[in-house]
Design an enzyme around this catalytic site. Structure first.
Site, PDB file in Angstrom:
ATOM      1  N   LYS A  46       3.141   2.365  22.633  1.00  0.00           N
ATOM      2  CA  LYS A  46       2.807   2.006  21.252  1.00  0.00           C
ATOM      3  C   LYS A  46       3.856   2.420  20.225  1.00  0.00           C
ATOM      4  O   LYS A  46       4.443   3.485  20.298  1.00  0.00           O
ATOM      5  CB  LYS A  46       1.474   2.650  20.851  1.00  0.00           C
ATOM      6  CG  LYS A  46       0.252   2.082  21.546  1.00  0.00           C
ATOM      7  CD  LYS A  46       0.058   0.590  21.334  1.00  0.00           C
ATOM      8  CE  LYS A  46      -0.383   0.264  19.926  1.00  0.00           C
ATOM      9  NZ  LYS A  46      -1.779   0.604  19.674  1.00  0.00           N
ATOM     10  N   THR A  63      -1.381 -21.262   5.612  1.00  0.00           N
ATOM     11  CA  THR A  63      -2.594 -21.265   4.792  1.00  0.00           C
ATOM     12  C   THR A  63      -3.724 -21.054   5.800  1.00  0.00           C
ATOM     13  O   THR A  63      -3.632 -21.540   6.935  1.00  0.00           O
ATOM     14  CB  THR A  63      -2.796 -22.592   4.024  1.00  0.00           C
ATOM     15  OG1 THR A  63      -2.923 -23.648   4.963  1.00  0.00           O
ATOM     16  CG2 THR A  63      -1.635 -22.898   3.092  1.00  0.00           C
ATOM     17  N   HIS A  64      -4.713 -20.316   5.394  1.00  0.00           N
ATOM     18  CA  HIS A  64      -5.815 -19.945   6.311  1.00  0.00           C
ATOM     19  C   HIS A  64      -5.283 -19.217   7.547  1.00  0.00           C
ATOM     20  O   HIS A  64      -5.910 -19.264   8.606  1.00  0.00           O
ATOM     21  CB  HIS A  64      -6.623 -21.173   6.743  1.00  0.00           C
ATOM     22  CG  HIS A  64      -6.982 -22.091   5.612  1.00  0.00           C
ATOM     23  ND1 HIS A  64      -8.153 -21.986   4.913  1.00  0.00           N
ATOM     24  CD2 HIS A  64      -6.297 -23.113   5.036  1.00  0.00           C
ATOM     25  CE1 HIS A  64      -8.185 -22.922   3.947  1.00  0.00           C
ATOM     26  NE2 HIS A  64      -7.066 -23.606   4.012  1.00  0.00           N
ATOM     27  N   ASN A  97       3.342   2.104  16.221  1.00  0.00           N
ATOM     28  CA  ASN A  97       2.357   1.639  15.248  1.00  0.00           C
ATOM     29  C   ASN A  97       2.919   1.603  13.827  1.00  0.00           C
ATOM     30  O   ASN A  97       3.633   2.518  13.416  1.00  0.00           O
ATOM     31  CB  ASN A  97       1.131   2.554  15.285  1.00  0.00           C
ATOM     32  CG  ASN A  97       0.425   2.493  16.624  1.00  0.00           C
ATOM     33  OD1 ASN A  97       0.389   1.442  17.263  1.00  0.00           O
ATOM     34  ND2 ASN A  97      -0.108   3.626  17.064  1.00  0.00           N
ATOM     35  N   SER A 118       1.524   6.616  19.914  1.00  0.00           N
ATOM     36  CA  SER A 118       0.164   6.956  20.292  1.00  0.00           C
ATOM     37  C   SER A 118       0.208   8.154  21.220  1.00  0.00           C
ATOM     38  O   SER A 118       1.106   8.275  22.046  1.00  0.00           O
ATOM     39  CB  SER A 118      -0.488   5.769  21.004  1.00  0.00           C
ATOM     40  OG  SER A 118      -1.552   6.200  21.819  1.00  0.00           O
ATOM     41  N   ASN A 127      -9.571  18.596 -28.556  1.00  0.00           N
ATOM     42  CA  ASN A 127      -9.872  17.178 -28.344  1.00  0.00           C
ATOM     43  C   ASN A 127      -8.670  16.284 -28.651  1.00  0.00           C
ATOM     44  O   ASN A 127      -8.348  15.380 -27.877  1.00  0.00           O
ATOM     45  CB  ASN A 127     -11.075  16.759 -29.188  1.00  0.00           C
ATOM     46  CG  ASN A 127     -12.340  17.494 -28.782  1.00  0.00           C
ATOM     47  OD1 ASN A 127     -12.339  18.227 -27.784  1.00  0.00           O
ATOM     48  ND2 ASN A 127     -13.410  17.334 -29.547  1.00  0.00           N
ATOM     49  N   GLU A 180       0.096   0.405   7.089  1.00  0.00           N
ATOM     50  CA  GLU A 180      -1.360   0.563   7.218  1.00  0.00           C
ATOM     51  C   GLU A 180      -1.897   1.555   6.192  1.00  0.00           C
ATOM     52  O   GLU A 180      -2.941   1.340   5.573  1.00  0.00           O
ATOM     53  CB  GLU A 180      -1.719   1.039   8.625  1.00  0.00           C
ATOM     54  CG  GLU A 180      -1.611  -0.041   9.677  1.00  0.00           C
ATOM     55  CD  GLU A 180      -1.863   0.520  11.074  1.00  0.00           C
ATOM     56  OE1 GLU A 180      -2.751  -0.010  11.743  1.00  0.00           O
ATOM     57  OE2 GLU A 180      -1.182   1.464  11.494  1.00  0.00           O
ATOM     58  N   TYR A 208     -15.691  12.702 -28.889  1.00  0.00           N
ATOM     59  CA  TYR A 208     -15.357  13.351 -27.622  1.00  0.00           C
ATOM     60  C   TYR A 208     -16.605  13.869 -26.923  1.00  0.00           C
ATOM     61  O   TYR A 208     -17.510  14.429 -27.554  1.00  0.00           O
ATOM     62  CB  TYR A 208     -14.375  14.514 -27.853  1.00  0.00           C
ATOM     63  CG  TYR A 208     -14.077  15.278 -26.576  1.00  0.00           C
ATOM     64  CD1 TYR A 208     -13.083  14.849 -25.708  1.00  0.00           C
ATOM     65  CD2 TYR A 208     -14.839  16.395 -26.207  1.00  0.00           C
ATOM     66  CE1 TYR A 208     -12.836  15.508 -24.516  1.00  0.00           C
ATOM     67  CE2 TYR A 208     -14.599  17.062 -25.017  1.00  0.00           C
ATOM     68  CZ  TYR A 208     -13.600  16.613 -24.175  1.00  0.00           C
ATOM     69  OH  TYR A 208     -13.364  17.272 -22.996  1.00  0.00           O
ATOM     70  N   LYS A 254      -9.000  13.214 -15.560  1.00  0.00           N
ATOM     71  CA  LYS A 254      -7.670  13.634 -15.101  1.00  0.00           C
ATOM     72  C   LYS A 254      -7.424  13.438 -13.618  1.00  0.00           C
ATOM     73  O   LYS A 254      -6.383  12.894 -13.215  1.00  0.00           O
ATOM     74  CB  LYS A 254      -7.436  15.091 -15.485  1.00  0.00           C
ATOM     75  CG  LYS A 254      -7.199  15.209 -16.962  1.00  0.00           C
ATOM     76  CD  LYS A 254      -7.255  16.608 -17.460  1.00  0.00           C
ATOM     77  CE  LYS A 254      -7.597  16.596 -18.934  1.00  0.00           C
ATOM     78  NZ  LYS A 254      -8.942  16.013 -19.222  1.00  0.00           N
ATOM     79  N   SER A 283     -11.111  23.315 -16.127  1.00  0.00           N
ATOM     80  CA  SER A 283     -10.249  22.221 -15.668  1.00  0.00           C
ATOM     81  C   SER A 283      -8.838  22.702 -15.347  1.00  0.00           C
ATOM     82  O   SER A 283      -7.998  21.914 -14.912  1.00  0.00           O
ATOM     83  CB  SER A 283     -10.189  21.116 -16.723  1.00  0.00           C
ATOM     84  OG  SER A 283      -9.798  21.649 -17.975  1.00  0.00           O
ATOM     85  N   GLN A 293     -13.242  15.146 -19.483  1.00  0.00           N
ATOM     86  CA  GLN A 293     -12.439  16.042 -18.649  1.00  0.00           C
ATOM     87  C   GLN A 293     -12.282  15.456 -17.234  1.00  0.00           C
ATOM     88  O   GLN A 293     -11.328  15.771 -16.533  1.00  0.00           O
ATOM     89  CB  GLN A 293     -13.117  17.413 -18.594  1.00  0.00           C
ATOM     90  CG  GLN A 293     -12.369  18.441 -17.789  1.00  0.00           C
ATOM     91  CD  GLN A 293     -12.881  19.846 -18.079  1.00  0.00           C
ATOM     92  OE1 GLN A 293     -12.728  20.346 -19.181  1.00  0.00           O
ATOM     93  NE2 GLN A 293     -13.507  20.475 -17.104  1.00  0.00           N
TER      94      GLN A 293
END
Ligand code: ARG
Length: 472
Positions: A297, A169-170, A299, A291, A124, A304, A331, A339, A37, A336
């Site tokens: 563009k 709303t919606h 963006n 772009s 441990n 995003e 343990y 992490k 590890s 391991q």
């Protein structure tokens, strides 16, 4: 680091490993890499060394180590930390993890006494301690980043308290709201995340050391002393539980996943609002990209990406829950695997907090366009109905009257306020020209004048209160 892609075969002699005593044959080379590890847990080195220094200090106080032995160990560990800090430390995959890398080099440097450091300790309880120490620090850093973003939201909300936009709303225009009020909704979401982080920190803040491999130790250790040296407010009360559970990490990832869900909702709105169709805001050029094909563009990549990164953090939460599920006490090597998801959760949260904290102050608000959109969507229809209720019309009847007015306005291609008074009076004779005051956007906003409401005066007061809550 030794070659990661060498063919399977004999690795280093097991006898050379700190646990090699009972082994005759060497470790398979691939297994050596598969079980190691150190490639990722070396990130814990500073906290590993901090824990070892506290452990050695406690052992000396308990009479298990001599004062001189302690001093040699502490000095050796400090030197190793400086070498790692400076990038001059040679990590070895054959030595598996950060713990054995540090311990082996310590012994190579200071000799026999280095071998005494691991008395009354197991990897441990050592690794559980390292993760808790590390995560506690990271929570504090993340909280700082979150508070920076929260402050940026209050600043913008205060500036835009009088700015009106359609609330949805919606995703259909619903009622006029203050843009500041909307930003303060984000503030509330993230304030709860801050509270959850602080609450989770309490359960991270407990010392596993002393648990040994699982059953504790025969040495007269002083766990309270180790806890105090490491700034832990309490110790783990059961030695098995101390090494077996990672629920504190799971809890952190669940807080993180929820934060990312909040960020993704903010991101989504930033993307929508900055589109040509909404055109409510403009993001600073520094936070957008173009772009390669379409020259026009600009963006909204940053929001995003933040929205997209919610996926990995939610995934890490599921990974840790699944990792823990059905593990027998105490343990197991499975742990391991805790992490990388945990590290990536912290890194992703830090990156998103940085991105939003930098982006929010640079948002250009297109107030005229927001107002125009608010006028266009019959957003004061409810205010019209409330006006009729005040004239004595029961709300359900009022609702029907306004519905008919909306139908007529749609047919004519105009707004409610453009309908002639005479036509409205045909629908309900008690209507006077005071109705146009009720249909006014700013009046509608100002009328929602209660705690938690969107009246600009309330929004300004909420901003002040928010600053106090953040400071407190
Ligand atoms: N690298 C291990 C981990 O991250 C350290 C503990 C190993 N303990 C053991 N008994 N193999 O969990």
């Amino acid at each position: 680091m030794s070659a990661p892609h060498s063919p399977a075969g004999a690795g280093d002699q097991s006898a050379d490993k700190p646990w090699g005593g009972r082994f005759e044959g060497p470790t398979n080379k691939f297994v050596e890499e598969f079980t190691a590890s150190v490639q990722f847990d070396r990130r814990l080195y500073a906290h590993d060394i901090q824990g070892s220094i506290a452990h050695a200090t406690m052992l000396a106080a308990a009479g298990v180590l001599g004062a001189e032995e302690r001093d040699q160990i502490v000095a050796g560990l400090q030197q190793i930390r400086a070498e790692i800090d400076a990038g001059r430390f040679q990590w070895s995959v054959a030595l598996e993890d950060v713990h054995m890398n540090v311990e082996s080099v310590l012994t190579a440097r200071i000799g026999e006494v280095g071998k005494k450091l691991h008395t009354a300790r197991s990897r441990n309880d050592q690794v559980a301690t390292d993760i808790r120490l590390w995560l506690r620090d990271e929570i504090d850093v993340l909280t700082g980043g979150l508070e920076r973003l929260l402050t940026a939201l209050i600043d913008l909300a205060e500036r835009e308290a009088d700015t009106v936009l359609p609330g949805f709303t919606h995703l259909q225009a619903a009622q006029p709201i203050s843009f500041g009020h909307h930003l303060l909704a984000w503030f509330e979401m993230l304030m709860r995340d801050r509270e959850r982080l602080a609450d989770c920190r309490k359960r991270v803040d407990a010392l596993p050391l002393g648990a040994g491999a699982l059953a504790g130790t025969t040495f007269p250790i002083k766990r309270e002393m180790t806890a105090e040296l490491l700034g832990f407010s309490r110790i783990c009360e059961n030695s098995l539980d101390a090494v077996a559970d990672r629920d504190f990490a799971i809890e952190f990832c669940s807080v993180g996943a929820l934060m990312m869900v909040h960020f993704s909702r903010m991101a989504e709105e930033l993307v929508l609002w900055s589109s040509q169709q909404f055109a409510f805001i403009e993001l600073d050029d520094a936070f957008c990209t173009g772009s390669s094909m379409m020259p026009q563009k600009k963006n909204p990549d940053v929001p995003e990406l933040v929205r997209g990164k919610s996926g990995r953090v939610i995934g890490h939460l599921i990974a840790l829950l699944t990792l823990m599920k059905s593990q027998p006490l105490a343990y197991n090597k499975d742990n391991q695997e805790d992490k990388e998801p945990l590290f990536d959760t912290v890194d992703t949260l830090a990156g998103c907090l940085r991105a939003f904290g930098d982006l929010v102050p640079g948002i250009t608000v297109k107030r005229a366009r927001m107002r125009e959109a608010t006028r266009a969507g019959f957003t004061t229809a409810t205010d019209f109905a409330d006006y009729l209720v005040r004239l004595g019309v029961p709300f359900r009847d009022a609702h029907a009257v306004v519905g008919a007015a909306v139908r007529s306005a749609i047919a004519k291609g105009c707004e409610l306020q453009d309908l002639p008074l005479a036509e409205l009076q045909q629908l309900e004779p008690r209507i006077t020209d005071a109705v146009f005051q009720a249909l006014d956007i700013d009046a509608a906003l100002a009328a929602r004048d209660h705690r938690g409401g969107t009246a600009p005066a309330r929004v300004r007061a909420a901003c002040q209160a928010a600053r106090a809550r953040l400071g407190g």
